[in-house]
Design a protein around this motif. Structure first.
Motif, PDB file in Angstrom:
ATOM      1  N   TRP A 221     -58.759  87.018  19.356  1.00  0.00           N
ATOM      2  CA  TRP A 221     -58.350  87.267  20.734  1.00  0.00           C
ATOM      3  C   TRP A 221     -56.949  87.863  20.711  1.00  0.00           C
ATOM      4  CZ3 TRP A 221     -59.672  82.413  24.189  1.00  0.00           C
ATOM      5  CH2 TRP A 221     -61.056  82.126  24.080  1.00  0.00           C
ATOM      6  N   LEU A 222     -56.717  88.865  21.521  1.00  0.00           N
ATOM      7  CA  LEU A 222     -55.415  89.514  21.627  1.00  0.00           C
ATOM      8  C   LEU A 222     -54.951  89.488  23.077  1.00  0.00           C
ATOM      9  CD1 LEU A 222     -56.126  92.725  19.493  1.00  0.00           C
ATOM     10  CD2 LEU A 222     -55.227  90.525  18.680  1.00  0.00           C
ATOM     11  N   LYS A 223     -53.644  89.366  23.291  1.00  0.00           N
ATOM     12  CA  LYS A 223     -53.094  89.483  24.639  1.00  0.00           C
ATOM     13  C   LYS A 223     -52.120  90.661  24.669  1.00  0.00           C
ATOM     14  CE  LYS A 223     -49.689  85.776  23.795  1.00  0.00           C
ATOM     15  NZ  LYS A 223     -49.175  84.474  24.273  1.00  0.00           N
ATOM     16  N   ILE A 224     -52.290  91.504  25.670  1.00  0.00           N
ATOM     17  CA  ILE A 224     -51.438  92.671  25.841  1.00  0.00           C
ATOM     18  C   ILE A 224     -50.862  92.569  27.244  1.00  0.00           C
ATOM     19  CG2 ILE A 224     -51.275  95.175  25.697  1.00  0.00           C
ATOM     20  CD1 ILE A 224     -54.413  93.473  24.416  1.00  0.00           C
ATOM     21  N   LYS A 225     -49.562  92.481  27.334  1.00  0.00           N
ATOM     22  CA  LYS A 225     -48.930  92.167  28.613  1.00  0.00           C
ATOM     23  C   LYS A 225     -48.262  93.389  29.230  1.00  0.00           C
ATOM     24  CE  LYS A 225     -48.014  87.288  27.661  1.00  0.00           C
ATOM     25  NZ  LYS A 225     -47.015  86.215  27.754  1.00  0.00           N
ATOM     26  N   CYS A 226     -48.386  93.490  30.546  1.00  0.00           N
ATOM     27  CA  CYS A 226     -47.631  94.495  31.288  1.00  0.00           C
ATOM     28  C   CYS A 226     -46.160  94.088  31.340  1.00  0.00           C
ATOM     29  CB  CYS A 226     -48.181  94.632  32.710  1.00  0.00           C
ATOM     30  SG  CYS A 226     -49.930  95.026  32.805  1.00  0.00           S
ATOM     31  N   ILE A 227     -45.935  92.822  31.651  1.00  0.00           N
ATOM     32  CA  ILE A 227     -44.596  92.229  31.630  1.00  0.00           C
ATOM     33  C   ILE A 227     -44.697  90.966  30.787  1.00  0.00           C
ATOM     34  CG2 ILE A 227     -42.759  91.171  33.003  1.00  0.00           C
ATOM     35  CD1 ILE A 227     -43.668  92.859  35.353  1.00  0.00           C
ATOM     36  N   GLN A 228     -43.812  90.815  29.826  1.00  0.00           N
ATOM     37  CA  GLN A 228     -43.889  89.660  28.956  1.00  0.00           C
ATOM     38  C   GLN A 228     -43.441  88.394  29.691  1.00  0.00           C
ATOM     39  OE1 GLN A 228     -42.735  90.114  24.769  1.00  0.00           O
ATOM     40  NE2 GLN A 228     -42.075  92.192  25.275  1.00  0.00           N
ATOM     41  N   SER A 229     -44.143  87.320  29.443  1.00  0.00           N
ATOM     42  CA  SER A 229     -43.826  86.020  30.032  1.00  0.00           C
ATOM     43  C   SER A 229     -44.194  84.946  29.024  1.00  0.00           C
ATOM     44  CB  SER A 229     -44.592  85.825  31.343  1.00  0.00           C
ATOM     45  OG  SER A 229     -44.328  84.548  31.900  1.00  0.00           O
ATOM     46  N   GLU A 230     -43.236  84.094  28.682  1.00  0.00           N
ATOM     47  CA  GLU A 230     -43.469  83.034  27.716  1.00  0.00           C
ATOM     48  C   GLU A 230     -42.710  81.776  28.140  1.00  0.00           C
ATOM     49  OE1 GLU A 230     -45.576  83.253  25.339  1.00  0.00           O
ATOM     50  OE2 GLU A 230     -45.815  85.403  24.941  1.00  0.00           O
ATOM     51  N   SER A 231     -43.032  80.666  27.481  1.00  0.00           N
ATOM     52  CA  SER A 231     -42.355  79.389  27.748  1.00  0.00           C
ATOM     53  C   SER A 231     -41.291  79.138  26.688  1.00  0.00           C
ATOM     54  CB  SER A 231     -43.371  78.244  27.737  1.00  0.00           C
ATOM     55  OG  SER A 231     -44.338  78.416  28.745  1.00  0.00           O
ATOM     56  N   PHE A 232     -40.093  78.737  27.130  1.00  0.00           N
ATOM     57  CA  PHE A 232     -38.984  78.432  26.221  1.00  0.00           C
ATOM     58  C   PHE A 232     -38.394  77.081  26.595  1.00  0.00           C
ATOM     59  CE2 PHE A 232     -39.338  83.025  26.400  1.00  0.00           C
ATOM     60  CZ  PHE A 232     -39.348  83.372  25.055  1.00  0.00           C
ATOM     61  N   ILE A 233     -37.772  76.434  25.628  1.00  0.00           N
ATOM     62  CA  ILE A 233     -37.143  75.141  25.857  1.00  0.00           C
ATOM     63  C   ILE A 233     -35.724  75.375  26.363  1.00  0.00           C
ATOM     64  CG2 ILE A 233     -36.049  74.684  23.617  1.00  0.00           C
ATOM     65  CD1 ILE A 233     -38.385  72.199  25.344  1.00  0.00           C
ATOM     66  N   VAL A 234     -35.291  74.561  27.308  1.00  0.00           N
ATOM     67  CA  VAL A 234     -33.932  74.664  27.849  1.00  0.00           C
ATOM     68  C   VAL A 234     -33.025  73.721  27.064  1.00  0.00           C
ATOM     69  CG1 VAL A 234     -32.478  74.413  29.899  1.00  0.00           C
ATOM     70  CG2 VAL A 234     -34.855  75.191  30.139  1.00  0.00           C
ATOM     71  N   VAL A 235     -31.949  74.263  26.509  1.00  0.00           N
ATOM     72  CA  VAL A 235     -31.039  73.461  25.676  1.00  0.00           C
ATOM     73  C   VAL A 235     -29.673  73.288  26.328  1.00  0.00           C
ATOM     74  CG1 VAL A 235     -32.201  73.987  23.507  1.00  0.00           C
ATOM     75  CG2 VAL A 235     -30.403  75.524  24.344  1.00  0.00           C
ATOM     76  N   GLY A 236     -29.562  73.651  27.612  1.00  0.00           N
ATOM     77  CA  GLY A 236     -28.293  73.473  28.321  1.00  0.00           C
ATOM     78  C   GLY A 236     -28.129  74.512  29.406  1.00  0.00           C
ATOM     79  N   TYR A 237     -26.913  74.576  29.942  1.00  0.00           N
ATOM     80  CA  TYR A 237     -26.639  75.577  30.969  1.00  0.00           C
ATOM     81  C   TYR A 237     -25.172  75.964  30.944  1.00  0.00           C
ATOM     82  CZ  TYR A 237     -24.624  71.858  33.973  1.00  0.00           C
ATOM     83  OH  TYR A 237     -23.862  70.841  34.482  1.00  0.00           O
ATOM     84  N   GLU A 238     -24.870  77.097  31.552  1.00  0.00           N
ATOM     85  CA  GLU A 238     -23.501  77.571  31.715  1.00  0.00           C
ATOM     86  C   GLU A 238     -23.041  77.240  33.121  1.00  0.00           C
ATOM     87  OE1 GLU A 238     -20.867  81.700  31.469  1.00  0.00           O
ATOM     88  OE2 GLU A 238     -23.062  81.773  31.598  1.00  0.00           O
ATOM     89  N   GLN A 239     -21.920  76.533  33.225  1.00  0.00           N
ATOM     90  CA  GLN A 239     -21.394  76.188  34.542  1.00  0.00           C
ATOM     91  C   GLN A 239     -20.764  77.415  35.201  1.00  0.00           C
ATOM     92  OE1 GLN A 239     -19.501  72.023  34.621  1.00  0.00           O
ATOM     93  NE2 GLN A 239     -19.059  72.747  32.556  1.00  0.00           N
ATOM     94  N   SER A 240     -20.831  77.459  36.525  1.00  0.00           N
ATOM     95  CA  SER A 240     -20.227  78.549  37.271  1.00  0.00           C
ATOM     96  C   SER A 240     -19.797  78.035  38.635  1.00  0.00           C
ATOM     97  CB  SER A 240     -21.211  79.711  37.431  1.00  0.00           C
ATOM     98  OG  SER A 240     -20.680  80.691  38.309  1.00  0.00           O
ATOM     99  N   ALA A 241     -18.542  78.265  38.973  1.00  0.00           N
ATOM    100  CA  ALA A 241     -18.034  77.825  40.270  1.00  0.00           C
ATOM    101  C   ALA A 241     -18.543  78.708  41.396  1.00  0.00           C
ATOM    102  CB  ALA A 241     -16.503  77.842  40.252  1.00  0.00           C
ATOM    103  N   SER A 242     -18.944  79.935  41.072  1.00  0.00           N
ATOM    104  CA  SER A 242     -19.358  80.876  42.116  1.00  0.00           C
ATOM    105  C   SER A 242     -20.874  80.949  42.283  1.00  0.00           C
ATOM    106  CB  SER A 242     -18.828  82.284  41.791  1.00  0.00           C
ATOM    107  OG  SER A 242     -19.305  82.714  40.530  1.00  0.00           O
ATOM    108  N   ALA A 243     -21.632  80.541  41.273  1.00  0.00           N
ATOM    109  CA  ALA A 243     -23.093  80.653  41.336  1.00  0.00           C
ATOM    110  C   ALA A 243     -23.691  79.535  42.183  1.00  0.00           C
ATOM    111  CB  ALA A 243     -23.694  80.623  39.942  1.00  0.00           C
ATOM    112  N   ARG A 244     -24.929  79.742  42.631  1.00  0.00           N
ATOM    113  CA  ARG A 244     -25.613  78.747  43.455  1.00  0.00           C
ATOM    114  C   ARG A 244     -25.825  77.455  42.686  1.00  0.00           C
ATOM    115  NH1 ARG A 244     -27.081  81.588  39.898  1.00  0.00           N
ATOM    116  NH2 ARG A 244     -29.042  82.670  39.555  1.00  0.00           N
ATOM    117  N   GLY A 245     -25.431  76.372  43.320  1.00  0.00           N
ATOM    118  CA  GLY A 245     -25.622  75.065  42.708  1.00  0.00           C
ATOM    119  C   GLY A 245     -24.716  74.784  41.531  1.00  0.00           C
TER     120      GLY A 245
END
Length: 344
Positions: A221-245
């Motif tokens: 079986w093969l998958k050919i994507k128009c737009i790539q979409s995959e699942s990744f693990i979140v290992v943290g975030y970058e803080q921002s005083a100006s960004a939402r939340g």
């Protein structure tokens, strides 16, 4: 709007059609082969271009949760790709499966929620389940079935795809709308991919007609994507005083061997309430030492627990995602879907 049964087709093309016959319900269900508790799924190998030739059959690529539907005399079980029982999360699909009029069967398919254009919408599916960790059961999800692994006491994994599809089509002939057949399409792979792209679909799946059902990723079986979409693990975030939340971007990683490797960050695609929820959740998972080597200002590291579905346009030479956009979180039990760098 009801999903078009053959979304990859243009007006001058036809879907593969096979003769159908009604199964005799009086035929005894002889247990020739022991029904397995679980079958590890056959997975599609990512390719940049669609194959050609009569040995390949094509289907739409659905954007949802991969499920195995086990129909037994004692009831129906719905098993995720990672082996978790989610029968309670998809009661409508379970109810429809119980009404198919078969003693024993295992269907392989994808649970999706359709948007107004009739396309599968991963975010809508997540919302129907109450979000990550939610307790809701989805009444909106439908199952697009694309394979039949066990039927009336017979293990079909050793038979070729064309035989399995023939039996599946017969089984789903009058199934209704909650369980639908993922239509097989004849045509040139490149043209079908262009059709999918023009219709705003995610891509196509190509399958060898003579292939048996082999668990894992073997290239049948093969998958050919128009737009790539995959699942990744979140290992943290970058803080921002100006960004939402207060959340500027999510730090992402993929599997490499038995560990993790950084694949960059994503700073677009989430709304205000998404950012607030993500920051609050990651703060509860905060750790001092990052799960992957990371350096930078205003970084907060977290346990590798959250799984994010990310849309992106490719990879940089350094191994980071290009033009990444956040789509939503997957359930913790769906960790089998996290992208492995060996699949690139």
């Amino acid at each position: 709007m009801r999903q078009c049964a053959k979304p990859l087709l243009q007006n001058n093309q036809v879907a593969k059609s096979k003769p159908r016959r009604q199964r005799d319900p009086a035929q005894p269900n002889l247990p020739f082969d022991l029904m397995p508790d679980r079958v590890e799924p056959c997975l599609a190998l990512l390719k940049p271009t669609a194959p050609g030739g009569p040995e390949w059959a094509f289907e739409n690529k659905w954007d949802g949760y991969r499920l195995a539907i086990h129909i037994e005399p004692k009831g129906v079980r719905i098993i995720t790709r990672g082996g978790h029982d989610w029968t309670h999360r998809f009661p409508a699909i379970a109810d429809a499966a119980g009404k198919l009029g078969v003693g024993t069967a295992i269907l392989d398919g994808e649970a999706v929620v359709l948007n107004d254009d009739g396309h599968s919408d991963f975010g809508a599916l997540q919302r129907s389940l109450g979000g990550r960790g939610g307790k809701r059961a989805s009444t909106e999800a439908v199952l697009f079935a694309f394979d039949l692994l066990y039927f009336d006491g017979h293990d079909l994994t050793g038979t070729e795809l064309s035989v399995r599809r023939h039996l599946l089509e017969d089984l789903l002939d009058d199934a209704g709308t909650t369980i639908r057949l993922s239509e097989e399409v004849d045509g040139d792979g490149g043209e079908l991919l262009e059709n999918a792209r023009s219709l705003g679909l995610e891509g196509v799946i190509a399958k060898r007609r003579d292939s048996t059902y082999r668990s894992g990723r073997h290239g049948d079986w093969l998958k050919i994507k128009c737009i790539q979409s995959e699942s990744f693990i979140v290992v943290g975030y970058e803080q921002s005083a100006s960004a939402r939340g207060g959340l500027g971007s999510l730090l992402l990683a993929a599997r490499r061997g038995t560990g993790w490797i950084s694949v960059g960050a994503v700073g677009t695609g989430f709304k205000q309430k998404d950012a607030v929820y993500l920051k609050a959740t990651l703060d509860k998972l905060r750790i001092k030492t990052p799960a992957v080597p990371l350096k930078g200002k205003n970084l907060v590291f977290s346990q590798p627990t959250l799984i994010a579905e990310i849309e992106f346009r490719g990879w940089t030479d350094e191994g980071n995602l290009r033009h990444a956009s956040y789509k939503g979180l997957r359930e913790a039990q769906d960790n089998a879907a996290v992208f492995n760098m060996s699949d690139r």
